[in-house]
Design a protein around this motif. Structure first.
Motif, PDB file in Angstrom:
ATOM      1  N   GLY A 435       0.825  -1.411  -0.091  1.00  0.00           N
ATOM      2  CA  GLY A 435      -0.089  -0.140   0.040  1.00  0.00           C
ATOM      3  C   GLY A 435       0.901   1.256  -0.040  1.00  0.00           C
ATOM      4  N   ALA A 436       1.885   1.189   0.703  1.00  0.00           N
ATOM      5  CA  ALA A 436       2.792   2.244   0.712  1.00  0.00           C
ATOM      6  C   ALA A 436       3.655   2.704  -0.572  1.00  0.00           C
ATOM      7  N   VAL A 437       3.859   1.604  -1.031  1.00  0.00           N
ATOM      8  CA  VAL A 437       4.624   1.581  -2.637  1.00  0.00           C
ATOM      9  C   VAL A 437       3.320   1.992  -3.465  1.00  0.00           C
ATOM     10  N   VAL A 438       2.099   1.391  -3.421  1.00  0.00           N
ATOM     11  CA  VAL A 438       1.132   2.350  -4.491  1.00  0.00           C
ATOM     12  C   VAL A 438       1.093   3.811  -4.262  1.00  0.00           C
ATOM     13  N   ARG A 439       0.971   4.150  -2.852  1.00  0.00           N
ATOM     14  CA  ARG A 439       0.899   5.761  -2.550  1.00  0.00           C
ATOM     15  C   ARG A 439       2.114   6.347  -3.275  1.00  0.00           C
ATOM     16  N   ARG A 440       3.167   5.763  -3.018  1.00  0.00           N
ATOM     17  CA  ARG A 440       4.325   6.573  -3.515  1.00  0.00           C
ATOM     18  C   ARG A 440       4.692   6.479  -4.871  1.00  0.00           C
ATOM     19  N   VAL A 441       4.381   5.293  -5.913  1.00  0.00           N
ATOM     20  CA  VAL A 441       4.493   5.466  -7.227  1.00  0.00           C
ATOM     21  C   VAL A 441       3.363   6.235  -7.884  1.00  0.00           C
ATOM     22  N   THR A 442       2.059   6.210  -7.407  1.00  0.00           N
ATOM     23  CA  THR A 442       0.888   6.708  -7.941  1.00  0.00           C
ATOM     24  C   THR A 442       0.498   8.065  -7.538  1.00  0.00           C
ATOM     25  N   GLY A 443       0.860   8.177  -6.244  1.00  0.00           N
ATOM     26  CA  GLY A 443       0.557   9.635  -5.491  1.00  0.00           C
ATOM     27  C   GLY A 443      -0.882   9.566  -5.121  1.00  0.00           C
ATOM     28  N   ALA A 444      -1.359   8.332  -5.049  1.00  0.00           N
ATOM     29  CA  ALA A 444      -2.981   8.121  -4.724  1.00  0.00           C
ATOM     30  C   ALA A 444      -2.775   6.818  -3.854  1.00  0.00           C
ATOM     31  N   PRO A 445      -3.875   6.734  -2.736  1.00  0.00           N
ATOM     32  CA  PRO A 445      -3.927   5.640  -1.706  1.00  0.00           C
ATOM     33  C   PRO A 445      -4.159   4.229  -2.422  1.00  0.00           C
ATOM     34  N   GLY A 446      -5.025   4.342  -3.769  1.00  0.00           N
ATOM     35  CA  GLY A 446      -5.347   3.165  -4.375  1.00  0.00           C
ATOM     36  C   GLY A 446      -6.173   2.238  -3.535  1.00  0.00           C
ATOM     37  N   MET A 447      -6.177   0.998  -4.000  1.00  0.00           N
ATOM     38  CA  MET A 447      -7.082  -0.007  -3.741  1.00  0.00           C
ATOM     39  C   MET A 447      -6.384  -1.173  -3.671  1.00  0.00           C
ATOM     40  N   ILE A 448      -6.316  -2.167  -2.603  1.00  0.00           N
ATOM     41  CA  ILE A 448      -5.754  -3.343  -2.749  1.00  0.00           C
ATOM     42  C   ILE A 448      -6.865  -4.305  -2.177  1.00  0.00           C
ATOM     43  N   ASN A 449      -7.130  -5.115  -2.917  1.00  0.00           N
ATOM     44  CA  ASN A 449      -8.468  -6.375  -2.363  1.00  0.00           C
ATOM     45  C   ASN A 449      -7.835  -7.701  -2.420  1.00  0.00           C
ATOM     46  N   CYS A 450      -8.461  -8.482  -1.741  1.00  0.00           N
ATOM     47  CA  CYS A 450      -7.961  -9.711  -1.802  1.00  0.00           C
ATOM     48  C   CYS A 450      -9.112 -10.690  -1.797  1.00  0.00           C
ATOM     49  N   ARG A 451      -8.901 -12.053  -2.455  1.00  0.00           N
ATOM     50  CA  ARG A 451      -9.873 -13.226  -2.279  1.00  0.00           C
ATOM     51  C   ARG A 451      -9.017 -14.528  -2.393  1.00  0.00           C
ATOM     52  N   PHE A 452      -9.815 -15.618  -1.492  1.00  0.00           N
ATOM     53  CA  PHE A 452      -9.144 -16.962  -1.843  1.00  0.00           C
ATOM     54  C   PHE A 452      -9.513 -17.624  -2.944  1.00  0.00           C
ATOM     55  N   THR A 453      -8.843 -17.912  -3.844  1.00  0.00           N
ATOM     56  CA  THR A 453      -9.227 -18.756  -4.990  1.00  0.00           C
ATOM     57  C   THR A 453      -9.418 -20.215  -4.902  1.00  0.00           C
ATOM     58  N   HIS A 454      -8.270 -20.497  -4.209  1.00  0.00           N
ATOM     59  CA  HIS A 454      -8.382 -21.861  -3.783  1.00  0.00           C
ATOM     60  C   HIS A 454      -7.851 -22.086  -2.263  1.00  0.00           C
ATOM     61  N   VAL A 455      -8.301 -23.481  -1.747  1.00  0.00           N
ATOM     62  CA  VAL A 455      -7.927 -23.661  -0.248  1.00  0.00           C
ATOM     63  C   VAL A 455      -7.455 -24.984  -0.138  1.00  0.00           C
ATOM     64  N   TYR A 456      -6.474 -25.149   0.770  1.00  0.00           N
ATOM     65  CA  TYR A 456      -5.795 -26.554   0.871  1.00  0.00           C
ATOM     66  C   TYR A 456      -5.669 -26.788   2.221  1.00  0.00           C
ATOM     67  N   PRO A 457      -5.861 -28.022   3.017  1.00  0.00           N
ATOM     68  CA  PRO A 457      -5.530 -28.181   4.231  1.00  0.00           C
ATOM     69  C   PRO A 457      -4.438 -27.445   4.857  1.00  0.00           C
ATOM     70  N   ASP A 458      -3.323 -27.395   4.326  1.00  0.00           N
ATOM     71  CA  ASP A 458      -2.219 -26.511   4.759  1.00  0.00           C
ATOM     72  C   ASP A 458      -2.037 -25.214   4.413  1.00  0.00           C
ATOM     73  N   GLY A 459      -2.918 -24.638   3.633  1.00  0.00           N
ATOM     74  CA  GLY A 459      -2.961 -22.978   3.136  1.00  0.00           C
ATOM     75  C   GLY A 459      -4.047 -22.579   2.176  1.00  0.00           C
ATOM     76  N   PRO A 460      -3.936 -21.235   2.162  1.00  0.00           N
ATOM     77  CA  PRO A 460      -4.846 -20.804   1.079  1.00  0.00           C
ATOM     78  C   PRO A 460      -3.962 -20.137  -0.019  1.00  0.00           C
ATOM     79  N   ALA A 461      -4.742 -19.768  -1.331  1.00  0.00           N
ATOM     80  CA  ALA A 461      -4.269 -19.214  -2.265  1.00  0.00           C
ATOM     81  C   ALA A 461      -4.894 -17.737  -2.253  1.00  0.00           C
ATOM     82  N   PRO A 462      -4.190 -16.947  -1.844  1.00  0.00           N
ATOM     83  CA  PRO A 462      -4.865 -15.398  -1.776  1.00  0.00           C
ATOM     84  C   PRO A 462      -4.499 -14.892  -3.359  1.00  0.00           C
ATOM     85  N   TYR A 463      -5.567 -14.139  -3.863  1.00  0.00           N
ATOM     86  CA  TYR A 463      -5.332 -13.373  -5.239  1.00  0.00           C
ATOM     87  C   TYR A 463      -5.615 -11.962  -4.867  1.00  0.00           C
TER      88      TYR A 463
END
Length: 547
Positions: A435-463
């Motif tokens: 988020g700090a990099v986005v603000r520095r590069v673009t001059g705006a706070p921007g938006m960062i969203n996340c979803r899980f596309t797949h899930v496993y017993p030992d971990g998720p796949a965040p997107y």
């Protein structure tokens, strides 16, 4: 030469952006979309016409024996220059096609593939295998290593299901078969490959295999690897065909060498794939959480429960709001189950119960019920209101991304997988540090969203999705800076550089840092042995020794 792009009654594919031309956003729709992003450009970038493109001159001509397979028509060359990543779309919109291939080859048989590779090796011509061009990691783009020329090898004519073994539930399928065409040929037999990536309409079996693609389904058979019985691959050193058996303990797997090889070791021409009976029962439900951390913990419990939902998509508050399925800082978990043989309502109830036990509550509105598959789409386990809204947004998102690109708005994604114990810190670091990099590069706070596309017993796949305004003319450089920091953050927190988008050229720095050096030595040796002239997809996965 004549434009040899395959013709059909279907809408024409976009040469510069995602999908088909008729589904692209209009200028007015682009402007309306851009108005939602503070700092976006006031007017959309125009889409260049093919006739206005400044394509470099073709440096190489095919021999007479291959001329019937080749095209240097402007539309063929332009449409085979890039994949469909944000940076690809922006460069096309700006008319930057310096990387255009000199020729596009349309082989009709496996022998044609052999002949093209034989000629290219002798002529010092790079060959970039091309399925349907939906790569979002620079996998089909040539980034020069000073070859005498470049050929894009389009396998779209190899698109048939050649044989179906209904007893063993398997099919021999050519690599150029698009997702819908493949399923259409299996449907009369009551069978399905059951592999539905977001790019399903515009990607091929060979592309899925070469990139180790992930499908729509969140658990169990998530990657194309799991569905592969045997492969047939043309390499400059010869044709490799693995034994077709349900399993084998005979040394390292030959198929594993080529799954995920991204066209740098050989050209996959066909494969025997494991099939399944088409689902007859489906049901879905959505659960709302007030706290994303609590929601992630609920998903971990579900992933470890052994109930194996077909759909288990967790949307964080930003993603849920963007998809129009929830607001007010709430997260949404979309659950779906399906079966070819047994009713699924009881299993869905167990899954929803686990979610409720861990802080969730049912979403408002109608919930999906166990019903015949004829009442549902062929590629989705979604049926309740929130799930249907999310799926609609999911399929429309690439077109919206192109619309934002025309407004000089960065709208791009990156994905990973990590173990459950590392996910909270990774998620926090992406939002805080990136988020700090986005603000520095673009001059705006921007938006960062996340979803899980797949899930496993030992971990998720965040997107993750990043949306922020960019300076017109600097969009690619700004995104590249953000993406480099994203790869660094993922590596520092134990995440893979990619879960299902592949390595291509864009992820090479992260991949080089992630893989063990002894494996890198073995991969380089395999490259040199199978592709002695180093012509296949130079720069992907590993650098070839020049000879």
């Amino acid at each position: 030469m004549t434009d040899r792009t395959p013709r059909s009654s279907a809408p024409r594919r976009s040469w510069w952006g995602w999908g088909t031309e008729d589904r692209a956003l209009s200028d007015g729709e682009c402007a309306a979309l851009g108005a939602l992003v503070p700092g976006a450009a006031g007017t959309p970038l125009p889409v260049p016409g093919i006739g206005a493109l400044d394509l470099p001159g073709a440096r190489v001509a095919p021999p007479a024996s291959l001329a019937p397979l080749m095209s240097d028509a402007p539309r063929d060359r332009a449409s085979h220059t890039y994949g469909k990543a944000y940076r690809d779309v922006v460069r096309a919109l700006h008319g930057d096609l310096a990387a255009a291939p000199d020729q596009v080859a349309f082989p009709r048989t496996e022998q044609d593939v052999v002949d093209v590779l034989d000629w290219a090796a002798g002529a010092d011509v790079a060959v970039v295998p091309y399925g349907a061009g939906s790569s979002v990691v620079g996998g089909v783009e040539y980034r020069g290593d000073r070859r005498g020329g470049v050929v894009s090898l389009d396998l779209s004519a190899l698109d048939r299901v050649l044989d179906i073994d209904t007893t063993s539930r398997a099919a021999r399928i050519q690599a150029g078969a698009l997702g819908p065409d493949l399923e259409a040929q299996l449907r009369p037999h009551g069978l399905t490959l059951r592999h539905f990536p977001q790019s399903f309409e515009f990607s091929t079996l060979g592309g899925w295999l070469a990139t180790r693609a992930g499908g729509h389904y969140a658990t169990l058979l998530t990657h194309i690897d799991d569905l592969t019985q045997s492969l047939r691959v043309v390499t400059p050193a010869g044709v490799d065909e693995s034994l077709r058996v349900p399993g084998s303990g005979a040394g390292p797997s030959p198929d594993r060498l080529f799954l995920g090889s991204e066209g740098t070791l050989g050209v996959i021409t066909e494969a025997w794939m494991r099939l399944q009976d088409r689902p007859r029962h489906r049901a879905s439900a959505s659960v709302v959480f007030e706290d994303f951390t609590v929601a992630a913990e609920a998903v971990r419990v579900i992933a470890q429960s052994g109930l194996h939902p077909a759909n288990c998509r967790l949307l964080d508050p930003g993603e849920a709001a963007l998809a129009g399925v929830a607001g007010g800082g709430r997260s949404v978990l979309v659950l779906g189950v399906e079966s070819a043989h047994l009713p699924v309502a009881a299993r869905l109830a167990e899954l929803a119960g686990l979610a409720r036990d861990h802080g969730g509550r049912p979403a408002e509105g109608p919930q999906g019920e166990d019903r015949p598959a004829a009442a549902a789409s062929a590629d989705s386990a979604s049926s309740d209101a929130a799930a249907a809204a999310w799926r609609s947004a999911f399929l429309r998102m690439p077109y919206l991304r192109d619309g934002l690109a025309r407004m000089s708005v960065i709208s791009e994604t990156f994905e990973t997988a990590c173990t459950w114990d590392r996910f909270p810190a990774l998620y926090e670091a992406v939002h805080r540090d990136l988020g700090a990099v986005v603000r520095r590069v673009t001059g705006a706070p921007g938006m960062i969203n996340c979803r899980f596309t797949h899930v496993y017993p030992d971990g998720p796949a965040p997107y993750f999705t990043v949306i922020a305004p960019a300076r017109r003319g600097s969009e690619v450089a700004m995104w590249d800076e953000i993406k480099a920091e994203a790869m660094r953050i993922l590596g520092e927190h134990g995440g893979t550089v990619t879960h299902h988008h592949a390595v291509g050229r864009d992820h090479r720095p992260g991949y080089d840092a992630q893989r063990p050096e002894p494996f890198a030595l073995a991969l380089r040796a395999a490259k040199d042995a199978l592709d002695p002239a180093g012509i296949l997809n130079p720069g992907v996965l590993v650098d070839a020794a020049r000879r």
